[in-house]
Write a protein that holds these residues in place. Structure first.
Motif, PDB file in Angstrom:
ATOM      1  N   THR A  20      10.515  42.384 -12.431  1.00 15.00           N
ATOM      2  CA  THR A  20      11.759  43.131 -12.303  1.00 15.00           C
ATOM      3  C   THR A  20      12.952  42.209 -12.511  1.00 15.00           C
ATOM      4  OG1 THR A  20      11.740  42.792  -9.921  1.00 15.00           O
ATOM      5  CG2 THR A  20      10.770  44.841 -10.744  1.00 15.00           C
ATOM      6  N   MET A  21      12.683  40.920 -12.630  1.00 13.01           N
ATOM      7  CA  MET A  21      13.756  39.957 -12.876  1.00 13.01           C
ATOM      8  C   MET A  21      13.857  39.701 -14.375  1.00 13.01           C
ATOM      9  SD  MET A  21      13.965  37.129  -9.910  1.00 13.01           S
ATOM     10  CE  MET A  21      12.255  36.756  -9.579  1.00 13.01           C
ATOM     11  N   PRO A  22      15.039  39.308 -14.823  1.00 18.13           N
ATOM     12  CA  PRO A  22      15.219  39.008 -16.243  1.00 18.13           C
ATOM     13  C   PRO A  22      14.421  37.779 -16.673  1.00 18.13           C
ATOM     14  CG  PRO A  22      17.345  39.089 -15.086  1.00 18.13           C
ATOM     15  CD  PRO A  22      16.267  39.181 -14.055  1.00 18.13           C
ATOM     16  N   LEU A  23      14.061  37.762 -17.945  1.00 20.03           N
ATOM     17  CA  LEU A  23      13.431  36.597 -18.565  1.00 20.03           C
ATOM     18  C   LEU A  23      14.503  35.801 -19.288  1.00 20.03           C
ATOM     19  CD1 LEU A  23      10.222  38.092 -20.208  1.00 20.03           C
ATOM     20  CD2 LEU A  23      10.286  36.338 -18.437  1.00 20.03           C
ATOM     21  N   LYS A  63       7.997  18.191 -31.515  1.00 22.43           N
ATOM     22  CA  LYS A  63       8.185  16.736 -31.547  1.00 22.43           C
ATOM     23  C   LYS A  63       9.043  16.287 -32.725  1.00 22.43           C
ATOM     24  CE  LYS A  63       5.648  12.423 -31.234  1.00 22.43           C
ATOM     25  NZ  LYS A  63       4.355  11.783 -31.053  1.00 22.43           N
ATOM     26  N   GLU A  64       8.823  16.884 -33.909  1.00 25.04           N
ATOM     27  CA  GLU A  64       9.567  16.462 -35.093  1.00 25.04           C
ATOM     28  C   GLU A  64      11.064  16.706 -34.965  1.00 25.04           C
ATOM     29  OE1 GLU A  64       6.628  18.114 -35.379  1.00 25.04           O
ATOM     30  OE2 GLU A  64       5.451  16.475 -36.180  1.00 25.04           O
ATOM     31  N   VAL A  65      11.432  17.787 -34.310  1.00 25.51           N
ATOM     32  CA  VAL A  65      12.843  18.148 -34.171  1.00 25.51           C
ATOM     33  C   VAL A  65      13.427  17.607 -32.862  1.00 25.51           C
ATOM     34  CG1 VAL A  65      14.455  20.114 -34.091  1.00 25.51           C
ATOM     35  CG2 VAL A  65      12.461  20.199 -35.577  1.00 25.51           C
ATOM     36  N   GLY A  66      12.558  17.369 -31.891  1.00 28.53           N
ATOM     37  CA  GLY A  66      13.012  16.867 -30.596  1.00 28.53           C
ATOM     38  C   GLY A  66      13.603  17.947 -29.707  1.00 28.53           C
ATOM     39  N   THR A  67      12.971  19.138 -29.736  1.00 29.66           N
ATOM     40  CA  THR A  67      13.450  20.237 -28.902  1.00 29.66           C
ATOM     41  C   THR A  67      12.355  20.709 -27.951  1.00 29.66           C
ATOM     42  OG1 THR A  67      12.835  21.831 -30.611  1.00 29.66           O
ATOM     43  CG2 THR A  67      15.132  21.113 -30.567  1.00 29.66           C
ATOM     44  N   VAL A  68      12.799  21.189 -26.810  1.00 28.65           N
ATOM     45  CA  VAL A  68      11.907  21.813 -25.836  1.00 28.65           C
ATOM     46  C   VAL A  68      12.506  23.162 -25.491  1.00 28.65           C
ATOM     47  CG1 VAL A  68      10.956  21.692 -23.494  1.00 28.65           C
ATOM     48  CG2 VAL A  68      11.173  19.610 -24.858  1.00 28.65           C
ATOM     49  N   PHE A  69      11.662  24.196 -25.480  1.00 29.80           N
ATOM     50  CA  PHE A  69      12.055  25.528 -25.060  1.00 29.80           C
ATOM     51  C   PHE A  69      11.297  25.860 -23.786  1.00 29.80           C
ATOM     52  CE2 PHE A  69      12.632  25.457 -29.611  1.00 29.80           C
ATOM     53  CZ  PHE A  69      13.814  26.145 -29.804  1.00 29.80           C
ATOM     54  N   CYS A  70      11.972  26.462 -22.826  1.00 25.27           N
ATOM     55  CA  CYS A  70      11.343  26.887 -21.578  1.00 25.27           C
ATOM     56  C   CYS A  70      11.522  28.395 -21.422  1.00 25.27           C
ATOM     57  CB  CYS A  70      11.980  26.206 -20.373  1.00 25.27           C
ATOM     58  SG  CYS A  70      11.923  24.409 -20.397  1.00 25.27           S
ATOM     59  N   LEU A  71      10.454  29.059 -21.012  1.00 23.97           N
ATOM     60  CA  LEU A  71      10.510  30.490 -20.715  1.00 23.97           C
ATOM     61  C   LEU A  71      10.346  30.662 -19.216  1.00 23.97           C
ATOM     62  CD1 LEU A  71      10.502  33.471 -21.711  1.00 23.97           C
ATOM     63  CD2 LEU A  71       7.995  33.292 -21.678  1.00 23.97           C
ATOM     64  N   MET A  72      11.294  31.369 -18.604  1.00 21.73           N
ATOM     65  CA  MET A  72      11.259  31.547 -17.164  1.00 21.73           C
ATOM     66  C   MET A  72      11.822  32.904 -16.796  1.00 21.73           C
ATOM     67  SD  MET A  72      14.523  29.157 -17.161  1.00 21.73           S
ATOM     68  CE  MET A  72      13.958  28.810 -18.781  1.00 21.73           C
ATOM     69  N   GLU A  97      19.144  35.321 -22.164  1.00 18.39           N
ATOM     70  CA  GLU A  97      18.219  36.311 -21.637  1.00 18.39           C
ATOM     71  C   GLU A  97      17.428  36.891 -22.808  1.00 18.39           C
ATOM     72  OE1 GLU A  97      18.202  40.330 -18.864  1.00 18.39           O
ATOM     73  OE2 GLU A  97      20.010  39.092 -18.956  1.00 18.39           O
ATOM     74  N   VAL A  98      16.127  37.067 -22.622  1.00 15.14           N
ATOM     75  CA  VAL A  98      15.271  37.615 -23.673  1.00 15.14           C
ATOM     76  C   VAL A  98      14.482  38.792 -23.113  1.00 15.14           C
ATOM     77  CG1 VAL A  98      15.049  35.462 -24.957  1.00 15.14           C
ATOM     78  CG2 VAL A  98      13.397  35.980 -23.172  1.00 15.14           C
ATOM     79  N   GLU A  99      14.045  39.653 -24.006  1.00 17.02           N
ATOM     80  CA  GLU A  99      13.203  40.774 -23.613  1.00 17.02           C
ATOM     81  C   GLU A  99      11.762  40.312 -23.575  1.00 17.02           C
ATOM     82  OE1 GLU A  99      13.739  44.346 -25.860  1.00 17.02           O
ATOM     83  OE2 GLU A  99      15.889  43.986 -26.058  1.00 17.02           O
ATOM     84  N   ASP A 104       7.708  35.961 -28.080  1.00 21.43           N
ATOM     85  CA  ASP A 104       6.451  35.712 -28.793  1.00 21.43           C
ATOM     86  C   ASP A 104       6.645  35.708 -30.305  1.00 21.43           C
ATOM     87  OD1 ASP A 104       4.906  35.467 -26.538  1.00 21.43           O
ATOM     88  OD2 ASP A 104       4.294  37.559 -26.526  1.00 21.43           O
ATOM     89  N   LEU A 105       7.531  36.558 -30.791  1.00 20.26           N
ATOM     90  CA  LEU A 105       7.762  36.626 -32.226  1.00 20.26           C
ATOM     91  C   LEU A 105       8.329  35.314 -32.762  1.00 20.26           C
ATOM     92  CD1 LEU A 105       9.275  40.199 -32.506  1.00 20.26           C
ATOM     93  CD2 LEU A 105       6.951  39.484 -33.037  1.00 20.26           C
ATOM     94  N   PHE A 106       9.103  34.619 -31.945  1.00 21.10           N
ATOM     95  CA  PHE A 106       9.715  33.368 -32.365  1.00 21.10           C
ATOM     96  C   PHE A 106       8.842  32.162 -32.072  1.00 21.10           C
ATOM     97  CE2 PHE A 106      13.223  36.278 -31.591  1.00 21.10           C
ATOM     98  CZ  PHE A 106      13.869  36.205 -32.810  1.00 21.10           C
ATOM     99  N   MET A 107       8.079  32.227 -30.985  1.00 23.92           N
ATOM    100  CA  MET A 107       7.368  31.044 -30.511  1.00 23.92           C
ATOM    101  C   MET A 107       5.893  31.026 -30.891  1.00 23.92           C
ATOM    102  SD  MET A 107      10.018  29.688 -29.455  1.00 23.92           S
ATOM    103  CE  MET A 107       9.351  28.143 -28.887  1.00 23.92           C
TER     104      MET A 107
END
Length: 119
Positions: A20-23, A63-72, A97-99, A104-107
Motif C-alpha cells: 500500500t506504500m509507494p515504490l 559497472k561500465e557506467v558506474g551506476t547503481v539503481f535501488c528499488l524500495m 516514484e514508480v508503478e 521491470d521493463l527498464f531493468m
C-alpha cells in the motif's frame, strides 16, 4: 555492457505481498566501486530500513557506467533518502516514484508473453 542484478535475498528469501506504500527507484552515480562494496552498502540499508518504514527490494549495478539503481517501498522519498544517509551516507542523485512492475521493463526482470510483449 554488464549489468549485475542483486536482491535482498542475501539476508532473507524474497517475499511477495500487496503493497500500500509507494515504490521508488533511485540512481547513484558511483564511478568505480566493487560489487562487494555495493553489497555491503545494501546490507547496511537493510539493517536500518525498518526504522524509517522502508523496504529495499532490489538493486542493480552497471559497472561500465558506474551506476547503481535501488528499488524500495516507503512512506515517502524522504524516508528512503534518510535510510541511505544513515546506513552508509551514499545518497541518491535522483529518486522517483514508480508503478509496480513498470521498473521491470527498464531493468530486465520481466516476462515475455506469446505476443513478445514484456509485462
Amino acid at each position: 555492457m554488464t549489468i549485475v542484478f542483486l536482491s535482498t535475498s542475501i539476508l532473507s528469501p524474497p517475499s511477495f505481498k500487496v503493497t500500500t506504500m509507494p515504490l521508488y527507484m533511485d540512481i547513484h552515480y558511483v564511478g568505480e566501486i566493487s560489487v562487494a562494496d555495493i553489497r555491503e552498502a545494501h546490507i547496511k540499508d537493510l539493517e536500518v530500513q525498518e526504522k524509517y518504514g522502508v523496504t529495499y527490494h532490489q538493486y542493480w549495478y552497471n559497472k561500465e557506467v558506474g551506476t547503481v539503481f535501488c528499488l524500495m517501498e516507503g512512506p515517502d522519498k524522504d524516508a528512503c533518502i534518510a535510510t541511505h544517509k544513515e546506513a552508509h551516507g551514499f545518497t541518491a542523485c535522483n529518486i522517483i516514484e514508480v508503478e509496480g512492475g513498470l521498473y521491470d521493463l527498464f531493468m530486465g526482470n520481466n516476462s515475455i508473453t506469446e505476443n513478445k510483449v514484456q509485462i
